[in-house]
Design a protein around this motif. Structure first.
Motif, PDB file in Angstrom:
ATOM      1  N   ILE A   7      -3.663  34.289  15.980  1.00 22.21           N
ATOM      2  CA  ILE A   7      -3.604  35.728  15.730  1.00 22.21           C
ATOM      3  C   ILE A   7      -2.712  36.348  16.800  1.00 22.21           C
ATOM      4  O   ILE A   7      -3.068  36.359  17.989  1.00 22.21           O
ATOM      5  CB  ILE A   7      -4.994  36.386  15.758  1.00 22.21           C
ATOM      6  N   PRO A   8      -1.540  36.862  16.411  1.00 20.72           N
ATOM      7  CA  PRO A   8      -0.660  37.520  17.386  1.00 20.72           C
ATOM      8  C   PRO A   8      -1.270  38.837  17.865  1.00 20.72           C
ATOM      9  O   PRO A   8      -1.995  39.516  17.126  1.00 20.72           O
ATOM     10  CB  PRO A   8       0.627  37.777  16.582  1.00 20.72           C
ATOM     11  N   GLU A  51     -14.039  36.515  17.901  1.00 19.43           N
ATOM     12  CA  GLU A  51     -14.642  35.570  16.959  1.00 19.43           C
ATOM     13  C   GLU A  51     -13.661  34.454  16.614  1.00 19.43           C
ATOM     14  O   GLU A  51     -14.022  33.275  16.565  1.00 19.43           O
ATOM     15  CB  GLU A  51     -15.062  36.310  15.685  1.00 19.43           C
ATOM     16  N   PHE A  52     -12.393  34.824  16.389  1.00 19.25           N
ATOM     17  CA  PHE A  52     -11.377  33.813  16.089  1.00 19.25           C
ATOM     18  C   PHE A  52     -11.195  32.854  17.261  1.00 19.25           C
ATOM     19  O   PHE A  52     -11.124  31.628  17.068  1.00 19.25           O
ATOM     20  CB  PHE A  52     -10.038  34.481  15.769  1.00 19.25           C
ATOM     21  N   LEU A  53     -11.120  33.378  18.487  1.00 24.67           N
ATOM     22  CA  LEU A  53     -10.918  32.512  19.652  1.00 24.67           C
ATOM     23  C   LEU A  53     -12.048  31.508  19.808  1.00 24.67           C
ATOM     24  O   LEU A  53     -11.843  30.398  20.293  1.00 24.67           O
ATOM     25  CB  LEU A  53     -10.810  33.369  20.924  1.00 24.67           C
ATOM     26  N   THR A  62     -10.073  37.415   4.553  1.00 25.27           N
ATOM     27  CA  THR A  62      -9.700  36.348   3.614  1.00 25.27           C
ATOM     28  C   THR A  62      -8.251  35.917   3.768  1.00 25.27           C
ATOM     29  O   THR A  62      -7.807  34.978   3.115  1.00 25.27           O
ATOM     30  CB  THR A  62      -9.922  36.825   2.161  1.00 25.27           C
ATOM     31  N   SER A  63      -7.495  36.618   4.629  1.00 22.69           N
ATOM     32  CA  SER A  63      -6.074  36.319   4.824  1.00 22.69           C
ATOM     33  C   SER A  63      -5.859  35.695   6.196  1.00 22.69           C
ATOM     34  O   SER A  63      -6.639  35.913   7.125  1.00 22.69           O
ATOM     35  CB  SER A  63      -5.257  37.608   4.710  1.00 22.69           C
ATOM     36  N   ASP A  64      -4.780  34.905   6.322  1.00 27.00           N
ATOM     37  CA  ASP A  64      -4.415  34.382   7.637  1.00 27.00           C
ATOM     38  C   ASP A  64      -3.353  35.258   8.303  1.00 27.00           C
ATOM     39  O   ASP A  64      -2.912  34.966   9.414  1.00 27.00           O
ATOM     40  CB  ASP A  64      -3.904  32.947   7.532  1.00 27.00           C
ATOM     41  N   LYS A  65      -2.959  36.350   7.635  1.00 28.06           N
ATOM     42  CA  LYS A  65      -1.957  37.258   8.201  1.00 28.06           C
ATOM     43  C   LYS A  65      -2.684  38.387   8.925  1.00 28.06           C
ATOM     44  O   LYS A  65      -2.852  39.495   8.423  1.00 28.06           O
ATOM     45  CB  LYS A  65      -1.036  37.794   7.102  1.00 28.06           C
ATOM     46  N   LEU A  66      -3.137  38.045  10.149  1.00 28.03           N
ATOM     47  CA  LEU A  66      -3.938  38.968  10.948  1.00 28.03           C
ATOM     48  C   LEU A  66      -3.194  39.313  12.233  1.00 28.03           C
ATOM     49  O   LEU A  66      -2.437  38.504  12.773  1.00 28.03           O
ATOM     50  CB  LEU A  66      -5.290  38.352  11.280  1.00 28.03           C
ATOM     51  N   VAL A  67      -3.437  40.520  12.744  1.00 27.24           N
ATOM     52  CA  VAL A  67      -2.786  40.972  13.964  1.00 27.24           C
ATOM     53  C   VAL A  67      -3.729  41.888  14.726  1.00 27.24           C
ATOM     54  O   VAL A  67      -4.496  42.649  14.125  1.00 27.24           O
ATOM     55  CB  VAL A  67      -1.458  41.698  13.642  1.00 27.24           C
ATOM     56  N   LEU A  68      -3.697  41.782  16.051  1.00 24.80           N
ATOM     57  CA  LEU A  68      -4.431  42.708  16.912  1.00 24.80           C
ATOM     58  C   LEU A  68      -3.403  43.636  17.548  1.00 24.80           C
ATOM     59  O   LEU A  68      -2.452  43.177  18.192  1.00 24.80           O
ATOM     60  CB  LEU A  68      -5.210  41.952  17.983  1.00 24.80           C
ATOM     61  N   PRO A 250       4.052  36.032  26.545  1.00 26.82           N
ATOM     62  CA  PRO A 250       4.172  35.714  25.114  1.00 26.82           C
ATOM     63  C   PRO A 250       3.572  34.363  24.789  1.00 26.82           C
ATOM     64  O   PRO A 250       3.407  33.511  25.662  1.00 26.82           O
ATOM     65  CB  PRO A 250       5.690  35.704  24.905  1.00 26.82           C
ATOM     66  N   GLY A 251       3.241  34.175  23.530  1.00 27.05           N
ATOM     67  CA  GLY A 251       2.737  32.880  23.092  1.00 27.05           C
ATOM     68  C   GLY A 251       1.748  33.018  21.955  1.00 27.05           C
ATOM     69  O   GLY A 251       1.359  34.124  21.578  1.00 27.05           O
ATOM     70  N   ALA A 252       1.348  31.892  21.404  1.00 31.88           N
ATOM     71  CA  ALA A 252       0.364  31.873  20.328  1.00 31.88           C
ATOM     72  C   ALA A 252      -1.040  31.849  20.918  1.00 31.88           C
ATOM     73  O   ALA A 252      -1.283  31.220  21.947  1.00 31.88           O
ATOM     74  CB  ALA A 252       0.591  30.644  19.448  1.00 31.88           C
ATOM     75  N   ASN A 253      -1.962  32.538  20.269  1.00 32.20           N
ATOM     76  CA  ASN A 253      -3.366  32.522  20.665  1.00 32.20           C
ATOM     77  C   ASN A 253      -4.113  31.542  19.765  1.00 32.20           C
ATOM     78  O   ASN A 253      -4.157  31.715  18.549  1.00 32.20           O
ATOM     79  CB  ASN A 253      -3.959  33.926  20.545  1.00 32.20           C
ATOM     80  N   LEU A 254      -4.686  30.517  20.377  1.00 37.03           N
ATOM     81  CA  LEU A 254      -5.296  29.430  19.631  1.00 37.03           C
ATOM     82  C   LEU A 254      -6.802  29.409  19.815  1.00 37.03           C
ATOM     83  O   LEU A 254      -7.320  29.789  20.866  1.00 37.03           O
ATOM     84  CB  LEU A 254      -4.725  28.089  20.098  1.00 37.03           C
TER      85      LEU A 254
END
Length: 300
Positions: A7-8, A51-53, A62-68, A250-254
């Motif tokens: 989630i970016p 919750e995602f982390l 229901t989508s994987d196109k999420l942003v904070l 910068p970077g991806a949050n996993l």
């Protein structure tokens, strides 16, 4: 629930017609938010991001196109422009506030923000004297007149009433204790702890998510002033109860290595660029392999 790789997190400061450092024009911000919505992105809350982390998913998405979407410092121009534009697109955002700067408005007066009619017409004219440049804001805050350029408690209440904004910690004083106590690590850690405790007390007095007796440390979110942190800072923040720590890196949050991943949350620095530019960056940072390669190329 969709399988989510990353989630970016977007980082904003000023949304203002007065150009300058860390500033994006209201028209640009409108087009960026419009591009997010048109591309199918959904905004998440801080709790959903946490919750995602922890789990790799967000139960009610229901989508994987999420942003904070995040904002630093609590500038008044965020209330004038960002708040109504986000509300216009039914998007949610997090604001990291410096608790010492927040005051109560005289006579409970709430200042006027940009109206929906002007947003629909894409007419973003406003009194530029009300939204000074970043450098001028810093000078005004240093003169102990923060309420002229920072949101008030009354405006905070209005911004969170319909769920557009939620508010978290950007420390109490916005100080760099590593500089103040450059030769005394223990004094640095003690000062930071006292600062975070002061901020948390004010947050608990004003926000249910901090005051709730059922709240746990995974609900507490902290963004580092000026993007600086070190191992001592992370240790002290965790002791003070903040286990979601936001950087300017910068970077991806996993969703891997929890809780360590929550101590080093990556964010995308936004720029005075098109909506297409923004959605391109989101595509990169929601794909961990692409994000890693992109960051490596940028650092060469």
């Amino acid at each position: 629930m969709a399988k989510i790789k990353s989630i970016p997190v977007l980082m904003y400061h000023h949304i203002s017609p007065n150009s300058g450092l860390v500033t994006i024009a209201p028209q640009t911000f409108f087009l960026q938010m419009q591009a997010l919505v048109n591309a199918g992105y959904q905004s998440v809350t801080a709790a959903e991001f946490s919750e995602f982390l922890q789990t790799g998913s967000v139960q009610n998405k229901t989508s994987d196109k999420l942003v904070l979407i995040t904002f630093d410092d609590g500038y008044l121009d965020n209330y004038f422009y960002a708040f109504p534009i986000l509300r216009f697109f039914d998007l949610h955002a997090v604001m990291f506030i410096v608790t010492k700067w927040i005051k109560s408005a005289k006579n409970n007066k709430i200042r006027k923000h940009l109206g929906f009619k002007k947003i629909q017409q894409q007419n973003f004219d406003f009194d530029t004297n009300l939204t000074p440049s970043h450098d001028d804001c810093k000078k005004i805050i240093a003169e102990n007149k923060a309420d002229k350029v920072i949101i008030t408690w009354q405006e905070i209440n209005k911004m969170q009433q319909n769920g557009t904004f939620e508010f978290h910690c950007h420390t109490h004083t916005h100080q760099r204790f590593d500089k103040i106590f450059a030769d005394d690590a223990n004094a640095k850690k003690e000062a930071l702890f006292e600062d975070l405790e002061a901020a948390k007390e004010i947050l608990q007095q004003n926000f249910d998510n901090y005051a709730n007796s059922d709240a746990n440390e995974n609900d507490f979110h902290l963004c580092w002033p000026q993007g600086y942190y070190d191992a001592d800072y992370v240790e002290v923040a965790n002791i003070a109860g903040f286990n979601n720590l936001y950087t300017c890196e910068p970077g991806a949050n996993l969703a891997k290595n929890f809780p360590k991943n929550a101590n080093y949350i990556k964010r995308i620095v936004t720029k005075e660029k098109s909506g297409k530019w923004l959605t391109n960056r989101l595509f990169i940072y929601k794909n961990p392999t692409l994000a890693k390669l992109y960051c490596l190329l940028k650092n060469q």
